[in-house]
Scaffold this motif. Structure first.
Motif, PDB file in Angstrom:
ATOM      1  N   VAL A 640       0.839  -1.196   0.000  1.00  0.00           N
ATOM      2  CA  VAL A 640       0.000   0.000   0.000  1.00  0.00           C
ATOM      3  C   VAL A 640       0.874   1.245   0.000  1.00  0.00           C
ATOM      4  O   VAL A 640       1.780   1.375   0.830  1.00  0.00           O
ATOM      5  CB  VAL A 640      -0.921  -0.002   1.240  1.00  0.00           C
ATOM      6  CG1 VAL A 640      -1.686   1.305   1.347  1.00  0.00           C
ATOM      7  CG2 VAL A 640      -1.896  -1.185   1.175  1.00  0.00           C
ATOM      8  N   LEU A 641       0.567   2.163  -0.910  1.00  0.00           N
ATOM      9  CA  LEU A 641       1.229   3.467  -0.897  1.00  0.00           C
ATOM     10  C   LEU A 641       0.510   4.411   0.051  1.00  0.00           C
ATOM     11  O   LEU A 641       1.142   5.142   0.803  1.00  0.00           O
ATOM     12  CB  LEU A 641       1.281   4.050  -2.311  1.00  0.00           C
ATOM     13  CG  LEU A 641       2.041   3.215  -3.345  1.00  0.00           C
ATOM     14  CD1 LEU A 641       2.010   3.900  -4.707  1.00  0.00           C
ATOM     15  CD2 LEU A 641       3.483   2.980  -2.892  1.00  0.00           C
ATOM     16  N   TYR A 642      -0.817   4.405   0.014  1.00  0.00           N
ATOM     17  CA  TYR A 642      -1.595   5.126   1.021  1.00  0.00           C
ATOM     18  C   TYR A 642      -3.011   4.570   1.035  1.00  0.00           C
ATOM     19  O   TYR A 642      -3.488   3.989   0.051  1.00  0.00           O
ATOM     20  CB  TYR A 642      -1.601   6.644   0.792  1.00  0.00           C
ATOM     21  CG  TYR A 642      -2.257   7.118  -0.490  1.00  0.00           C
ATOM     22  CD1 TYR A 642      -3.620   7.377  -0.563  1.00  0.00           C
ATOM     23  CD2 TYR A 642      -1.495   7.333  -1.636  1.00  0.00           C
ATOM     24  CE1 TYR A 642      -4.217   7.834  -1.721  1.00  0.00           C
ATOM     25  CE2 TYR A 642      -2.084   7.780  -2.813  1.00  0.00           C
ATOM     26  CZ  TYR A 642      -3.443   8.030  -2.854  1.00  0.00           C
ATOM     27  OH  TYR A 642      -4.027   8.470  -4.016  1.00  0.00           O
ATOM     28  N   ALA A 643      -3.663   4.744   2.159  1.00  0.00           N
ATOM     29  CA  ALA A 643      -5.055   4.312   2.310  1.00  0.00           C
ATOM     30  C   ALA A 643      -5.754   5.282   3.238  1.00  0.00           C
ATOM     31  O   ALA A 643      -5.197   5.694   4.260  1.00  0.00           O
ATOM     32  CB  ALA A 643      -5.124   2.895   2.871  1.00  0.00           C
ATOM     33  N   LEU A 651     -10.558   4.889   0.205  1.00  0.00           N
ATOM     34  CA  LEU A 651      -9.832   4.832  -1.057  1.00  0.00           C
ATOM     35  C   LEU A 651      -8.399   4.433  -0.765  1.00  0.00           C
ATOM     36  O   LEU A 651      -7.873   4.656   0.332  1.00  0.00           O
ATOM     37  CB  LEU A 651      -9.904   6.162  -1.809  1.00  0.00           C
ATOM     38  CG  LEU A 651      -9.396   7.440  -1.139  1.00  0.00           C
ATOM     39  CD1 LEU A 651      -7.883   7.579  -1.217  1.00  0.00           C
ATOM     40  CD2 LEU A 651     -10.051   8.656  -1.787  1.00  0.00           C
ATOM     41  N   THR A 652      -7.763   3.837  -1.754  1.00  0.00           N
ATOM     42  CA  THR A 652      -6.411   3.336  -1.553  1.00  0.00           C
ATOM     43  C   THR A 652      -5.659   3.300  -2.871  1.00  0.00           C
ATOM     44  O   THR A 652      -6.265   3.109  -3.945  1.00  0.00           O
ATOM     45  CB  THR A 652      -6.443   1.930  -0.918  1.00  0.00           C
ATOM     46  OG1 THR A 652      -5.110   1.473  -0.706  1.00  0.00           O
ATOM     47  CG2 THR A 652      -7.170   0.932  -1.800  1.00  0.00           C
ATOM     48  N   CYS A 653      -4.354   3.478  -2.797  1.00  0.00           N
ATOM     49  CA  CYS A 653      -3.462   3.313  -3.939  1.00  0.00           C
ATOM     50  C   CYS A 653      -2.395   2.311  -3.513  1.00  0.00           C
ATOM     51  O   CYS A 653      -1.759   2.494  -2.458  1.00  0.00           O
ATOM     52  CB  CYS A 653      -2.833   4.651  -4.324  1.00  0.00           C
ATOM     53  SG  CYS A 653      -1.866   4.591  -5.845  1.00  0.00           S
ATOM     54  N   TYR A 654      -2.222   1.265  -4.300  1.00  0.00           N
ATOM     55  CA  TYR A 654      -1.307   0.205  -3.900  1.00  0.00           C
ATOM     56  C   TYR A 654      -0.665  -0.431  -5.125  1.00  0.00           C
ATOM     57  O   TYR A 654      -1.076  -0.185  -6.276  1.00  0.00           O
ATOM     58  CB  TYR A 654      -2.035  -0.849  -3.063  1.00  0.00           C
ATOM     59  CG  TYR A 654      -3.183  -1.540  -3.768  1.00  0.00           C
ATOM     60  CD1 TYR A 654      -3.030  -2.792  -4.360  1.00  0.00           C
ATOM     61  CD2 TYR A 654      -4.442  -0.934  -3.837  1.00  0.00           C
ATOM     62  CE1 TYR A 654      -4.093  -3.415  -5.016  1.00  0.00           C
ATOM     63  CE2 TYR A 654      -5.504  -1.554  -4.477  1.00  0.00           C
ATOM     64  CZ  TYR A 654      -5.326  -2.786  -5.061  1.00  0.00           C
ATOM     65  OH  TYR A 654      -6.364  -3.399  -5.710  1.00  0.00           O
ATOM     66  N   ASP A 733      -3.245   6.314   6.293  1.00  0.00           N
ATOM     67  CA  ASP A 733      -1.959   5.652   6.516  1.00  0.00           C
ATOM     68  C   ASP A 733      -1.130   5.757   5.252  1.00  0.00           C
ATOM     69  O   ASP A 733      -1.646   5.598   4.135  1.00  0.00           O
ATOM     70  CB  ASP A 733      -2.146   4.166   6.839  1.00  0.00           C
ATOM     71  CG  ASP A 733      -2.788   3.934   8.195  1.00  0.00           C
ATOM     72  OD1 ASP A 733      -2.478   4.692   9.128  1.00  0.00           O
ATOM     73  OD2 ASP A 733      -3.601   2.997   8.305  1.00  0.00           O
ATOM     74  N   ILE A 734       0.149   5.996   5.397  1.00  0.00           N
ATOM     75  CA  ILE A 734       1.082   6.033   4.274  1.00  0.00           C
ATOM     76  C   ILE A 734       2.025   4.844   4.378  1.00  0.00           C
ATOM     77  O   ILE A 734       2.583   4.574   5.442  1.00  0.00           O
ATOM     78  CB  ILE A 734       1.869   7.357   4.250  1.00  0.00           C
ATOM     79  CG1 ILE A 734       0.910   8.516   3.968  1.00  0.00           C
ATOM     80  CG2 ILE A 734       2.983   7.323   3.215  1.00  0.00           C
ATOM     81  CD1 ILE A 734       1.537   9.878   4.063  1.00  0.00           C
ATOM     82  N   GLY A 735       2.152   4.123   3.280  1.00  0.00           N
ATOM     83  CA  GLY A 735       3.048   2.981   3.229  1.00  0.00           C
ATOM     84  C   GLY A 735       2.487   1.705   3.813  1.00  0.00           C
ATOM     85  O   GLY A 735       3.168   0.674   3.833  1.00  0.00           O
ATOM     86  N   LYS A 749      -3.820  -9.961   2.998  1.00  0.00           N
ATOM     87  CA  LYS A 749      -2.399  -9.599   3.136  1.00  0.00           C
ATOM     88  C   LYS A 749      -2.202  -8.385   4.023  1.00  0.00           C
ATOM     89  O   LYS A 749      -1.086  -7.901   4.189  1.00  0.00           O
ATOM     90  CB  LYS A 749      -1.799  -9.331   1.740  1.00  0.00           C
ATOM     91  CG  LYS A 749      -1.765 -10.552   0.847  1.00  0.00           C
ATOM     92  CD  LYS A 749      -1.201 -10.243  -0.527  1.00  0.00           C
ATOM     93  CE  LYS A 749      -2.218  -9.587  -1.438  1.00  0.00           C
ATOM     94  NZ  LYS A 749      -1.740  -9.460  -2.835  1.00  0.00           N
ATOM     95  N   ALA A 750      -3.298  -7.851   4.575  1.00  0.00           N
ATOM     96  CA  ALA A 750      -3.211  -6.639   5.394  1.00  0.00           C
ATOM     97  C   ALA A 750      -2.254  -6.859   6.574  1.00  0.00           C
ATOM     98  O   ALA A 750      -2.182  -7.963   7.108  1.00  0.00           O
ATOM     99  CB  ALA A 750      -4.602  -6.258   5.891  1.00  0.00           C
ATOM    100  N   PRO A 751      -1.519  -5.792   6.938  1.00  0.00           N
ATOM    101  CA  PRO A 751      -1.625  -4.400   6.488  1.00  0.00           C
ATOM    102  C   PRO A 751      -0.919  -4.105   5.166  1.00  0.00           C
ATOM    103  O   PRO A 751      -0.915  -2.963   4.738  1.00  0.00           O
ATOM    104  CB  PRO A 751      -0.993  -3.618   7.632  1.00  0.00           C
ATOM    105  CG  PRO A 751       0.031  -4.542   8.186  1.00  0.00           C
ATOM    106  CD  PRO A 751      -0.564  -5.911   8.082  1.00  0.00           C
ATOM    107  N   PHE A 752      -0.348  -5.106   4.532  1.00  0.00           N
ATOM    108  CA  PHE A 752       0.200  -5.017   3.177  1.00  0.00           C
ATOM    109  C   PHE A 752       1.146  -3.815   3.043  1.00  0.00           C
ATOM    110  O   PHE A 752       0.958  -2.925   2.216  1.00  0.00           O
ATOM    111  CB  PHE A 752      -0.944  -4.921   2.166  1.00  0.00           C
ATOM    112  CG  PHE A 752      -0.558  -5.302   0.754  1.00  0.00           C
ATOM    113  CD1 PHE A 752       0.379  -6.294   0.497  1.00  0.00           C
ATOM    114  CD2 PHE A 752      -1.157  -4.665  -0.329  1.00  0.00           C
ATOM    115  CE1 PHE A 752       0.710  -6.642  -0.806  1.00  0.00           C
ATOM    116  CE2 PHE A 752      -0.840  -5.007  -1.630  1.00  0.00           C
ATOM    117  CZ  PHE A 752       0.099  -5.998  -1.868  1.00  0.00           C
TER     118      PHE A 752
END
Length: 767
Positions: A640-643, A651-654, A733-735, A749-752
């Motif tokens: 995860v890049l951010y969530a 929303l999330t970018c991963y 969260d970042i990262g 797979k969280a927190p991935f």
């Protein structure tokens, strides 16, 4: 001014006489005076959330509550105890002894505005009971839901002035917001954000954790300061949505609610009468015509609606068991005989915020219309009805169950006008002083009466000055007189109620009520609410001493009495900063753009920033913005890049094996996935995720464009956005994704955590 009226107490002077030399001096050890009587009781306050009077088996309901029954059987019960009809207001009133508007809590903390009665901040002029008892010599602790810190002050950076550990509680473990996932809560210990001790997959549940931590605190207290009495405030997040509990707890109730909420209410009503909890002449109030009957529910939806109630019932039984573990430990440590337990079943009535039944309960707060079939379709993709109550959903039951759970009254949470929103059972146990008595105490009392009751019992004069601040008068009235006088005349003569325009006034056995501008179980905002004025509301009149449930409106027969009570309400409203009536609607209805949020328009984050509460984070889900990430990418990068938000919405970018992915989870019922078609380059890169609003309006669409090193990699449109927010307690969260997994793609797979290096993240609003 008497020394007992000023806190803190002055320092105790030395008992020694200092001479020029030690030989010429006289030594004597100073002795701290004992401020409390030798038999001062320990005090345990248990507060259950969003739980109506028609739920617990103790008083005729069908949610098994053995611990509440035990406290009641070993003590006494109050069947006319009242709350404010909403979370933060009740809690603020309960802990200060003042009316909720007087102390700035006319609505929940997140919807605060500039009027004094709605500021969302308890003033220092109304010290909490914990602060007073601490200065008298009590050890103090609080656990669970707080919901009385201004939302803008809940980040790990503080300020901490309004956190529980700075206003009287020497120890706090729980969450600051109004609700939390029971599986991935954003937790605080004192002023430090902490992770749950284990994952949901390992069996974590918040109610159990809160009991564990409270028991641990008791052990430390017993070991280190056994000479001090203690005050413990244990406030569950149950039965507030989301309704989360393991399947085996819900399965205990399989099939028990298949005949629906109308039949449930009938059973509970008759059973409560048989038990003597409500008077024989009490009437069962009818269903509001805007509330669907069970027979109105289509056949294919009924299993869903029944299962939602089964989960809620299991959730309620489960939390009562955790209270039982805590009570057992109090007794095992030898504290039981002189511990005064107040077990309050609900800070308001049951909540109808699940509206038509939901798998993501923040849909209601965002006023996004959905159909039950949309929920069923999404639920089928997740695994069917057995998923309800699990970490994959944020379910809450149909408002019909909230109405049933508030039996035999008309109202529910958010309705200050009718007793289903404000009348909550309370059981009190104190073996040293209170003889068990099955006769219910029927004196009319209010949550602001708890503090003066405690002061009365302990022998404390309410201080006039605390920490240099002149104190507001106590509004409540002690109910300690009822402990050994079950039939004594009630001493609380007048009490007003108001939440978001719904209001009532009690005076000498009568109540006048105005329903207010909206029914909380009806989705969306009613037509014309923007033009609502309290002057056009219809008032009802009830003689409560003869009409237990507000079944017979006497407004037409006694206009003189109604006029008198309306005038009394006006006086109380002016005295307690209630004006303007409906002030709590200012943000959610009239000016949502003024909701509490960060004042910033640009942020520069290091790559390790986590647990930034959504109220204080950039509004990535409903404002035009650009997120720029400078990072170092390994081959086939993952993580995860951010969530922002959680399982119920976010929303999330991963990255998945080097492929860049973006997902907008609109409260589970609609997921928009935007995915690059090629892998990202290895090494240093800059990723820009730009969000624009092609139709700037609440819940309008969003256009997402993703570029890597200024080259477009992916684009797409989110058809519907969340106009308010995704979560009440989850975070940015970042990262990594430390809260509920926003995307099912990395649920297992969280927190991935990202396996590369994020150097910095810049967020800018574009308009």
């Amino acid at each position: 001014m008497d020394v007992h009226e000023v806190l803190p107490f002055p320092p105790v002077p030395s008992a020694s006489i200092a001479g020029r030399t030690l030989q010429e001096s006289v030594y004597a050890q100073r002795a701290e005076p004992r401020r409390l009587p030798e038999d001062a009781p320990n005090i345990l306050i248990v507060l259950i959330d969003d739980a109506g009077p028609g739920l617990p088996s103790t008083f005729g309901g069908e949610v098994r509550t053995d611990t509440l029954t035990r406290i009641h059987q070993e003590g006494i019960g109050f069947n006319r105890f009242h709350t404010t009809a909403m979370c933060s207001p009740t809690r603020a009133s309960l802990l200060t002894g003042r009316n909720h508007h007087r102390i700035g809590n006319g609505q929940i903390a997140e919807l605060a505005n500039d009027w004094d009665g709605y500021s969302g901040t308890i003033p220092k002029s109304s010290a909490l009971v914990a602060e007073v008892l601490k200065q008298y010599g009590y050890a103090t602790s609080a656990f669970g839901k707080w919901h009385n810190t201004p939302a803008a002050e809940t980040t790990p950076a503080g300020p901490y002035d309004n956190w529980p550990s700075h206003i009287g509680f020497e120890y706090f473990y729980g969450f600051l917001a109004g609700e939390a996932s029971q599986y991935e809560p954003n937790l605080v210990r004192n002023t430090t954000v902490v992770r749950p001790p284990k994952s949901a997959a390992e069996g974590y549940h918040l109610s159990e954790d809160l009991a564990d931590d409270a028991i641990g605190w008791l052990h430390r207290h017993h070991a280190f300061t056994p000479d001090k009495p203690f005050l413990m405030y244990w406030a569950s997040g149950c039965l507030h949505g989301p309704h989360h509990v393991a399947k085996e707890w819900a399965d205990k109730y399989a099939g028990k609610f298949d005949d629906g909420w109308d039949a449930y209410r009938e059973r509970v009503f008759h059973r409560a009468k048989e038990m003597g909890w409500i008077p024989a002449q009490a009437q069962l109030t009818p269903r509001d015509p805007r509330m669907p009957a069970w027979e109105d529910i289509p056949e294919h939806e009924r299993p869903f609606q029944s299962r939602l109630m089964e989960v809620a019932a299991g959730f309620g039984e489960h939390v009562d068991v955790q209270v039982g573990r805590l009570i057992d430990e109090v007794d095992a440590l030898g504290y039981g005989d002189n511990t005064l337990v107040f077990y309050i079943w609900g800070d308001n009535g049951s909540s109808g915020e699940g509206q038509n039944g939901t798998i993501s309960e923040l849909l209601a707060q965002n006023a996004i219309p959905t159909t039950v079939d949309m929920h069923l379709e999404a639920l089928d993709e997740l695994g069917g009805l057995d998923v309800l109550g699990s970490p994959k959903v944020d379910n809450q039951y149909h408002a019909g169950w909230a109405w049933a759970g508030s039996a035999p009254y008309k109202g529910m949470k958010l309705l200050a006008s009718h007793l289903g929103g404000t009348r909550n059972p309370m059981a009190v146990r104190w073996p040293a002083r209170v003889a068990p008595d099955a006769a219910p105490r029927a004196q009319f009392h209010h949550c602001n009466d708890l503090v003066p009751t405690i002061y009365d019992i302990v022998g404390i004069t309410p201080p006039r000055v605390v920490n240099g601040v002149q104190q507001d008068p106590i509004d409540g009235v002690s109910f300690a007189y009822t402990f050994d006088q079950p039939d004594a005349p009630g001493r609380l003569r007048t009490q007003y109620f108001e939440i978001m325009g719904s209001r009532a006034i009690y005076h000498d056995g009568w109540m006048a009520s105005a329903f207010g501008p909206r029914a909380p179980w009806v989705p969306g905002l009613p037509p014309g609410i923007g033009d609502w004025t309290p002057d056009r509301d219809t008032w009802e009149l009830y003689h409560l001493d003869e009409d237990w449930t507000q079944a017979n409106d006497l407004a037409g027969q006694r206009p003189d009495k109604l006029a008198q009570l309306k005038e009394t309400f006006a006086i109380e409203a002016a005295r307690n900063s209630v004006y303007p009536i409906g002030g709590g609607l200012w943000i959610p209805v009239f000016h949502p753009e003024l909701r509490i949020s960060t004042p910033y328009r640009e942020w520069n984050f290091a790559g390790d920033i986590t647990r930034m509460p959504e109220f204080c984070a950039p509004a990535l889900g409903n404002r035009a913005n650009r997120v720029s990430i400078d990072l170092d990418l390994p081959a086939d990068a993952n993580g995860v890049l951010y969530a922002l938000g959680g399982t119920g919405g976010g929303l999330t970018c991963y990255l998945e094996d080097g492929i860049l992915c973006f997902e907008y989870n609109l409260f589970i019922v609609m997921r928009t996935k935007i995915r690059a078609e090629r892998k990202l380059p290895v090494g240093k890169a800059r990723i820009d995720i730009e969000t624009t609003c092609p139709e700037p309006r609440p819940a309008g669409p969003l256009d997402i464009t993703i570029a890597v090193n200024k080259e477009q990699y992916a684009a797409g449109r989110v058809p519907v956005s969340a106009p308010l927010l995704f979560s009440a307690n989850d975070c940015l969260d970042i990262g990594t994704c430390l809260g509920g997994p926003v995307s099912l793609d990395y649920f297992d797979k969280a927190p991935f955590a990202f396996n590369g290096t994020i150097e910095k993240v810049t967020v800018r609003y574009l308009s």
